[in-house]
Write a protein that holds these residues in place. Structure first.
Motif, short mmCIF file in Angstrom:
data_model
loop_
_atom_site.label_atom_id
_atom_site.label_comp_id
_atom_site.label_asym_id
_atom_site.label_seq_id
_atom_site.Cartn_x
_atom_site.Cartn_y
_atom_site.Cartn_z
N VAL A 134 34.25 42.96 42.08
CA VAL A 134 35.69 44.06 42.65
C VAL A 134 37.00 43.35 42.37
CG1 VAL A 134 35.21 44.17 44.92
CG2 VAL A 134 36.22 46.04 43.41
N GLY A 135 36.87 41.52 43.53
CA GLY A 135 37.60 40.89 43.47
C GLY A 135 38.19 40.34 42.21
N GLU A 136 37.11 39.97 41.51
CA GLU A 136 37.73 39.51 40.41
C GLU A 136 38.11 41.02 39.39
OE1 GLU A 136 38.08 36.78 38.69
OE2 GLU A 136 38.76 37.16 37.04
N ALA A 137 37.87 41.95 39.28
CA ALA A 137 38.37 42.68 38.73
C ALA A 137 40.32 42.94 39.20
CB ALA A 137 37.69 44.35 38.62
N ALA A 138 39.87 43.49 40.25
CA ALA A 138 41.44 44.28 40.95
C ALA A 138 42.18 42.52 40.72
CB ALA A 138 41.40 44.02 42.26
N TYR A 139 41.67 41.46 40.46
CA TYR A 139 42.92 40.36 40.05
C TYR A 139 43.48 40.57 38.82
CZ TYR A 139 44.50 35.39 38.92
OH TYR A 139 45.06 34.45 38.59
N GLN A 140 42.80 40.75 37.77
CA GLN A 140 42.71 41.08 36.56
C GLN A 140 43.33 41.94 36.45
OE1 GLN A 140 41.03 40.66 33.32
NE2 GLN A 140 39.83 38.78 34.42
N VAL A 141 43.67 43.25 37.10
CA VAL A 141 44.67 44.05 37.48
C VAL A 141 45.73 44.00 37.24
CG1 VAL A 141 45.38 46.95 37.49
CG2 VAL A 141 42.53 45.71 37.24
N HIS A 142 46.13 43.28 38.59
CA HIS A 142 47.14 42.45 39.43
C HIS A 142 47.81 41.63 38.42
CE1 HIS A 142 50.08 41.07 42.18
NE2 HIS A 142 49.37 40.22 42.82
N HIS A 143 47.45 41.47 37.42
CA HIS A 143 48.31 40.03 36.59
C HIS A 143 48.08 40.44 35.10
CE1 HIS A 143 48.61 37.04 39.79
NE2 HIS A 143 47.40 37.54 40.27
N ASN A 144 47.76 41.58 34.76
CA ASN A 144 47.58 43.11 33.49
C ASN A 144 47.48 41.76 32.64
OD1 ASN A 144 48.77 44.07 31.80
ND2 ASN A 144 50.90 43.89 31.66
N LEU A 145 46.17 41.31 32.74
CA LEU A 145 45.47 40.04 32.23
C LEU A 145 44.42 41.27 31.53
CD1 LEU A 145 43.89 37.27 34.34
CD2 LEU A 145 46.01 38.29 32.15
N HIS A 146 44.45 43.07 31.51
CA HIS A 146 43.33 43.78 30.91
C HIS A 146 43.87 44.73 30.52
CE1 HIS A 146 45.92 46.12 33.83
NE2 HIS A 146 45.66 46.90 33.58
N GLU A 147 43.14 45.53 29.60
CA GLU A 147 43.88 47.00 28.44
C GLU A 147 43.09 47.54 29.38
OE1 GLU A 147 42.07 45.33 25.46
OE2 GLU A 147 44.25 44.60 25.02
N GLY A 148 43.70 49.44 29.28
CA GLY A 148 42.89 50.62 29.66
C GLY A 148 42.86 50.37 31.03
#
Ligand code: NAP
Length: 446
Positions: free
Chosen positions: A395-409
């Motif tokens: 979950v930490g990695e997933a939150a990191y992705q969202v924090h750094h705008n590395l995700h879509e949707g």
């Protein structure tokens, strides 16, 4: 995993679920009060959710009469989990302490750990003595509007309730756990054609976008409206463009890469602006905005749709608000629910009053709005923007992705569901809605 969760995931009957004792603890993702100053003095971008989000066993609290325990099959990452995990703009333990002073049931929330997460799909495991509309074994999704419905201010529009909170952000026992505690009036039916992880990513962002775009309480879009949507491939933006299309409007989607432009086209959005390619610089320096850049955006919009926009779906905040107010048509609306890039906003007020525009604040959605938005998902008219799936342990990695705008949707998080792809009970409806449409974000990210 306890046998109760295994039984729930295997589709056990209510009778069988009731025959298995409730465990005393559950696996959950949480931040610690003792670490709330761990990032003091650091830049926002350097604050790392992977360091602050922990996964471990926590005690399951006693159930209030109006609550249910649910087995969380899947949850999702919302930006509020990023805020909690970087302790910005403030530590969420203050929210828990205030709730703790309200009532004996509120007191359960004021703990030295905060179980986060504001989305869930799952199965009802137990119901409190006052719960009437839901029963053990029901398959549900959970919206995050947490209100005390015995308070008169909670009636009419419950988002105006004096004690309105967001579950898993301003309350404890959120959705990023195997077992969660929710009020019965947070429950909605799980869309039967979706997997657990597809069903888990909608309630927060879908309901927020519904209120902002559709509801008379905020944007109240009408057919033919042109709507500028910032962050159109992000969590709330990816629902907003769907609502504009569904309602007979024309979205102008703003994104920041050619891949995201392609994703928007895949979703049926014709007019897309790549803000990075355009290189807009709305701020000359930290204190001065550049009106000629606002004009350039306005010209680009008119070049695409032949007119100014009736509405702006606004959430980046400080970076974009000046431009958003400028490009909105006379008497148009700027509907805002956030300020990701900074909440001290600056715009030229002459463009607002002389052209009779309105800035409308919007926040999540009341139960009725969340239900209506969920119904559109249930009917396949709005599709889940699930782009990736993590597990509770990552979950930490997933939150990191969202924090750094590395995700879509949206990023889904598997909790008690043993694997991806489970939970579909209406394959006929799935086929009717179309596998391609339902997996457009997933296939794009693959
Ligand atoms: P998200 O998935 O991270 O998407 C936000 C998108 O905004 C990004 O993908 C990015 O898209 C765009 N963006 C970010 N910074 C920008 C900037 N400086 N200028 C222009 N565009 C920018 O997050 P989300 O889930 O959509 O949430 C967005 C915000 O709304 C967050 O602050 C969140 O806390 C808030 N929110 C509020 C509510 C509420 O009820 N009040 C509910 C949900 C979310 P591109 O890079 O592609 O342009």
């Amino acid at each position: 995993m306890t046998s109760l969760l295994e039984a729930a995931a295997a589709g056990a009957s209510a009778e069988d679920l009731l025959a298995i004792p409730m465990p005393e603890s559950t696996r959950a993702a949480f931040v610690l009060r003792s670490e709330q100053d761990m990032f003091a003095g650091m830049e926002s971008n350097d604050k790392d959710p992977r360091a602050s989000l922990h996964v471990g066993e926590v005690a399951i609290p006693e159930l209030a009469p109006d609550e249910c325990y649910i087995a969380v099959m899947a949850s999702s990452i919302n930006f509020n989990t990023v805020w909690t995990s970087i302790f910005e703009p403030l530590s969420t333990f203050g929210f828990l302490d205030r709730l703790g002073k309200e009532s004996i049931w509120g007191k359960r929330h004021a703990l030295d750990y905060h179980v986060v997460g504001s989305d869930a799909s799952g199965i009802v495991l137990r119901t409190g003595s006052a719960v009437r509309n839901w029963k053990v074994g029901d398959q549900v999704t959970v919206h995050c509007n947490y209100v005390d419905d015995q308070d008169p201010s909670a009636h009419n529009d419950s988002m105006l309730a004096a004690n309105q909170r967001i579950w898993g952000f301003e309350t404890n026992f959120g959705g990023l756990a195997d077992i969660s505690v929710v009020k019965a009036n947070q429950l909605m039916p799980k869309p039967t054609h979706l997997t657990w992880e597809e069903a888990a990513v909608n309630a927060l962002c879908n309901s927020t976008a519904y209120r902002m775009v559709v509801s008379p309480n905020a944007g109240h879009m009408t057919q033919g409206d042109k709507v500028l949507v910032w962050g159109a491939s992000g969590g709330i933006g990816s629902f907003a463009v769907q609502y504009v299309l569904n309602g007979g409007g024309t979205p102008v989607a703003v994104v920041s890469s050619p891949e995201k432009v392609a994703l928007m086209k895949g979703l049926g959005v014709e007019h897309v602006i790549d803000r990075r390619e355009k290189g807009y610089k709305f701020w000359k320096d930290e204190h001065t905005q550049d009106e000629s850049e606002w004009r350039r955006l306005g010209k680009d919009i008119r070049g695409l749709v032949g007119d100014d926009v009736d509405m702006v779906f606004e959430h980046p905040g400080r970076s974009t608000m000046g431009a958003s107010v400028f490009v909105t048509k006379r008497a148009g609306k700027i509907v805002t629910c956030a300020a990701t890039s900074g909440y001290m906003i600056e715009y030229d007020n002459r463009h607002l009053w002389m052209k009779l525009k309105s800035i409308i604040g919007s926040h999540f959605a009341n139960y009725r709005e969340a239900w209506a938005a969920n119904q559109l998902i249930c009917e396949g008219k709005i599709v889940p923007p699930l782009s990736a799936v993590e597990t509770l342990d990552t979950v930490g990695e997933a939150a990191y992705q969202v924090h750094h705008n590395l995700h879509e949707g949206k990023i889904g998080v598997l909790c008690a569901a043993p694997s991806e792809g489970l939970g579909i009970t209406n394959p006929e409806l799935r086929a009717q809605v179309g596998e391609d449409r339902l997996t457009v974000f997933r296939r794009h990210g693959a």
